[in-house]
Design a protein around this motif. Structure first.
Motif, short mmCIF file in Angstrom:
data_model
loop_
_atom_site.label_atom_id
_atom_site.label_comp_id
_atom_site.label_asym_id
_atom_site.label_seq_id
_atom_site.Cartn_x
_atom_site.Cartn_y
_atom_site.Cartn_z
N PHE A 1 2.22 1.63 -3.52
CA PHE A 1 1.14 2.14 -4.37
C PHE A 1 0.94 3.64 -4.13
N LEU B 1 -1.91 -6.00 -4.62
CA LEU B 1 -2.74 -5.43 -3.55
C LEU B 1 -4.16 -5.97 -3.65
N SER C 1 0.83 -1.20 0.00
CA SER C 1 0.00 0.00 0.00
C SER C 1 0.88 1.26 0.00
C1 HEM Z 1 -7.05 -3.30 -4.62
C2 HEM Z 1 -8.03 -3.72 -3.84
C3 HEM Z 1 -7.95 -3.82 -2.34
C4 HEM Z 1 -8.68 -4.69 -1.59
C5 HEM Z 1 -9.69 -5.70 -2.12
C6 HEM Z 1 -8.33 -4.46 -0.20
C7 HEM Z 1 -8.88 -5.14 0.88
C8 HEM Z 1 -8.43 -5.06 2.18
C9 HEM Z 1 -8.95 -5.85 3.29
C10 HEM Z 1 -10.10 -6.85 3.20
C11 HEM Z 1 -8.25 -5.52 4.39
C12 HEM Z 1 -8.38 -6.13 5.78
C13 HEM Z 1 -9.39 -5.37 6.62
C14 HEM Z 1 -9.52 -6.11 7.96
O1 HEM Z 1 -8.66 -5.87 8.82
O2 HEM Z 1 -10.46 -6.88 8.10
C15 HEM Z 1 -7.27 -4.50 4.00
C16 HEM Z 1 -6.38 -3.90 4.87
C17 HEM Z 1 -5.57 -2.86 4.52
N1 HEM Z 1 -5.50 -2.26 3.28
FE1 HEM Z 1 -6.37 -2.91 1.59
N2 HEM Z 1 -7.39 -3.47 -0.12
C18 HEM Z 1 -7.13 -3.04 -1.40
C19 HEM Z 1 -6.28 -2.02 -1.74
C20 HEM Z 1 -5.61 -1.23 -0.85
C21 HEM Z 1 -4.95 0.02 -1.18
C22 HEM Z 1 -4.94 0.64 -2.60
C23 HEM Z 1 -4.39 0.48 -0.03
C24 HEM Z 1 -3.63 1.74 0.22
C25 HEM Z 1 -2.89 2.38 -0.68
C26 HEM Z 1 -4.69 -0.47 1.02
C27 HEM Z 1 -4.25 -0.38 2.34
C28 HEM Z 1 -4.57 -1.24 3.34
C29 HEM Z 1 -4.01 -1.22 4.68
C30 HEM Z 1 -2.92 -0.25 5.19
C31 HEM Z 1 -4.63 -2.23 5.41
C32 HEM Z 1 -4.38 -2.60 6.87
C33 HEM Z 1 -3.32 -3.70 6.91
C34 HEM Z 1 -3.05 -4.18 8.32
O3 HEM Z 1 -3.97 -4.67 8.99
O4 HEM Z 1 -1.90 -4.11 8.74
N3 HEM Z 1 -5.45 -1.49 0.49
N4 HEM Z 1 -7.42 -4.23 2.66
#
Ligand code: HEM
Length: 67
Positions: free
Chosen positions: A18, A49, A15
Motif C-alpha cells: 500500500f 488491509l 501495508s
Molecule cells: C484499512 C484499515 C486498517 C485497519 C482497520 C487497521 C487496523 C490495524 C490493527 C487493529 C492493528 C493491530 C494493532 C495491535 O497490535 O493491536 C494493525 C496493525 C498494523 N497495521 Fe493496520 N490497519 C489498517 C490499515 C493499515 C495501513 C494503511 C497500514 C500502513 C500502510 C497499516 C499498517 C499496520 C502495521 C505495520 C501493523 C503492525 C503489524 C504487526 O503487528 O506486525 N495498517 N492495523
C-alpha cells in the motif's frame, strides 16, 4: 504459525504494498499523469488491509470472551 500470526503478517506486508502504491500515486500526481489504474493500484492492497485490520482490531475482544 497460527492463523492470527498469518493474518498479522499479511497485514504487515500488505501495508508495504500500500505504501508503494501511495508513493506511485504521489509521483503520478506530480507528473500530472491521469491514469485510473494508478489509483486502483492503492485500492487493491487497501481492501484486504481493511479486512485484516478489522480482524486484528477485534482479536483482543474475541480473546477476552474465551478467557
Ligand atoms: C484499512 C484499515 C486498517 C485497519 C482497520 C487497521 C487496523 C490495524 C490493527 C487493529 C492493528 C493491530 C494493532 C495491535 O497490535 O493491536 C494493525 C496493525 C498494523 N497495521 Fe493496520 N490497519 C489498517 C490499515 C493499515 C495501513 C494503511 C497500514 C500502513 C500502510 C497499516 C499498517 C499496520 C502495521 C505495520 C501493523 C503492525 C503489524 C504487526 O503487528 O506486525 N495498517 N492495523
Amino acid at each position: 504459525m497460527s492463523t492470527q500470526m498469518w493474518i498479522r503478517q499479511i497485514h504487515r506486508w500488505l501495508s508495504m504494498a500500500f505504501t508503494l502504491a501511495v508513493i506511485a500515486n504521489i509521483v503520478a500526481m506530480i507528473m500530472q499523469l491521469q491514469a485510473v489504474w494508478i489509483g486502483v493500484l492503492a485500492l487493491v492492497p487497501l481492501i484486504p488491509l481493511l479486512a485484516t485490520g478489522l480482524y486484528l482490531f477485534a482479536l483482543p475482544y474475541l480473546n477476552r470472551s474465551n478467557a
